[in-house]
Design a protein around this motif. Structure first.
Motif, PDB file in Angstrom:
ATOM      1  N   GLY A 123     -42.543  88.945 -55.621  1.00  0.00           N
ATOM      2  CA  GLY A 123     -42.808  87.481 -55.387  1.00  0.00           C
ATOM      3  C   GLY A 123     -41.959  86.653 -56.131  1.00  0.00           C
ATOM      4  N   ARG A 124     -41.613  85.393 -55.786  1.00  0.00           N
ATOM      5  CA  ARG A 124     -40.898  84.559 -56.431  1.00  0.00           C
ATOM      6  C   ARG A 124     -41.536  83.192 -56.491  1.00  0.00           C
ATOM      7  NH1 ARG A 124     -37.342  87.673 -53.574  1.00  0.00           N
ATOM      8  NH2 ARG A 124     -36.134  89.112 -54.954  1.00  0.00           N
ATOM      9  N   ARG A 125     -41.508  82.260 -57.459  1.00  0.00           N
ATOM     10  CA  ARG A 125     -41.859  80.786 -57.745  1.00  0.00           C
ATOM     11  C   ARG A 125     -41.171  80.164 -58.729  1.00  0.00           C
ATOM     12  NH1 ARG A 125     -43.489  76.120 -57.513  1.00  0.00           N
ATOM     13  NH2 ARG A 125     -45.454  75.273 -57.555  1.00  0.00           N
ATOM     14  N   VAL A 169     -40.116  85.894 -61.585  1.00  0.00           N
ATOM     15  CA  VAL A 169     -40.097  86.952 -60.420  1.00  0.00           C
ATOM     16  C   VAL A 169     -41.127  88.043 -60.761  1.00  0.00           C
ATOM     17  CG1 VAL A 169     -38.597  88.783 -59.349  1.00  0.00           C
ATOM     18  CG2 VAL A 169     -37.602  86.478 -60.238  1.00  0.00           C
ATOM     19  N   VAL A 186     -43.604  90.866 -64.432  1.00  0.00           N
ATOM     20  CA  VAL A 186     -43.381  89.387 -64.166  1.00  0.00           C
ATOM     21  C   VAL A 186     -42.265  88.941 -65.270  1.00  0.00           C
ATOM     22  CG1 VAL A 186     -45.412  88.206 -65.331  1.00  0.00           C
ATOM     23  CG2 VAL A 186     -44.195  87.165 -63.540  1.00  0.00           C
ATOM     24  N   GLY A 201     -45.470  78.995 -62.900  1.00  0.00           N
ATOM     25  CA  GLY A 201     -44.635  79.848 -61.813  1.00  0.00           C
ATOM     26  C   GLY A 201     -44.794  81.486 -61.667  1.00  0.00           C
ATOM     27  N   GLN A 202     -45.377  81.906 -62.920  1.00  0.00           N
ATOM     28  CA  GLN A 202     -45.729  83.312 -62.852  1.00  0.00           C
ATOM     29  C   GLN A 202     -46.914  83.562 -62.104  1.00  0.00           C
ATOM     30  OE1 GLN A 202     -45.871  84.607 -66.916  1.00  0.00           O
ATOM     31  NE2 GLN A 202     -43.803  84.650 -67.194  1.00  0.00           N
ATOM     32  N   ALA A 245     -45.665  83.530 -58.563  1.00  0.00           N
ATOM     33  CA  ALA A 245     -44.866  84.480 -58.027  1.00  0.00           C
ATOM     34  C   ALA A 245     -45.898  85.688 -58.127  1.00  0.00           C
ATOM     35  CB  ALA A 245     -43.851  84.870 -59.186  1.00  0.00           C
ATOM     36  N   HIS A 255     -47.389  85.485 -54.636  1.00  0.00           N
ATOM     37  CA  HIS A 255     -46.529  85.806 -53.558  1.00  0.00           C
ATOM     38  C   HIS A 255     -46.451  87.255 -53.413  1.00  0.00           C
ATOM     39  CE1 HIS A 255     -42.443  85.267 -51.845  1.00  0.00           C
ATOM     40  NE2 HIS A 255     -43.344  85.090 -50.857  1.00  0.00           N
ATOM     41  N   GLY A 256     -46.327  88.114 -54.437  1.00  0.00           N
ATOM     42  CA  GLY A 256     -45.874  89.321 -54.343  1.00  0.00           C
ATOM     43  C   GLY A 256     -47.094  89.979 -53.962  1.00  0.00           C
ATOM     44  N   ARG A 259     -42.204  81.701 -49.369  1.00  0.00           N
ATOM     45  CA  ARG A 259     -41.952  81.422 -50.708  1.00  0.00           C
ATOM     46  C   ARG A 259     -41.780  79.762 -50.890  1.00  0.00           C
ATOM     47  NH1 ARG A 259     -38.870  79.821 -55.060  1.00  0.00           N
ATOM     48  NH2 ARG A 259     -37.438  81.307 -55.965  1.00  0.00           N
ATOM     49  N   THR A 317     -38.087  73.761 -56.909  1.00  0.00           N
ATOM     50  CA  THR A 317     -37.735  74.247 -58.295  1.00  0.00           C
ATOM     51  C   THR A 317     -37.278  72.952 -58.841  1.00  0.00           C
ATOM     52  OG1 THR A 317     -35.138  74.550 -57.403  1.00  0.00           O
ATOM     53  CG2 THR A 317     -36.719  76.406 -57.637  1.00  0.00           C
TER      54      THR A 317
END
Length: 132
Positions: A12-14, A18, A69, A76-77, A80, A83-84, A108, A112
């Motif tokens: 997952g990313r945000r 990552v 992470v 953000g973490q 992410a 999402h993951g 996603r 940013t």
């Protein structure tokens, strides 16, 4: 259900974070960077964001998660990781895809930080204007 020794990976990313999520069948233990979720994310909002994919799909307590992470801040973490988890849950059972997709958990979030422009102090903040 899932066999005992198999696991599913979701990335997952945000923002700049990552997260690599390993889901395996278990009793709902979530370990992030070697620490339990309560220790790693103290604010309830972040924990709710992380657990949202499992709440939506009614899989709370059915999977253990080992998460690594990197980068970003707390928001953000947590995004992410969510999402993951959503991507890994999709791999466990294809029927969950519709639920995850309708709740926007597989998309996603591409927002940013905007880059700094020349002649400006920040992305959009201009220096103070002086008339004379």
């Amino acid at each position: 259900m899932v066999e005992k020794n198999t696991y599913f990976i979701g990335v997952g990313r945000r923002k700049t974070a990552v997260a690599t999520v390993k889901l395996m069948s278990g009793n709902g233990v979530i370990v992030i960077d070697g620490k339990p979720i309560e220790e790693r994310f103290t604010r309830i909002q972040e924990r709710n964001v992380i657990l949202n994919p499992m709440m939506v799909t009614d899989t709370m307590g059915k999977f253990n998660a080992v998460i690594k992470v990197l980068g970003g801040g707390v928001t953000g973490q947590s995004g992410a990781i969510a999402h993951g988890i959503a991507r890994a849950l999709e791999k466990t059972d294809e029927k969950l895809r519709a639920t995850l997709k309708s709740n926007g958990l597989l998309t996603r979030d591409d927002r940013t930080k905007e880059r700094k422009k020349p002649g400006l102090k920040r992305a959009r903040k201009a220096p103070q204007y002086t008339k004379r």
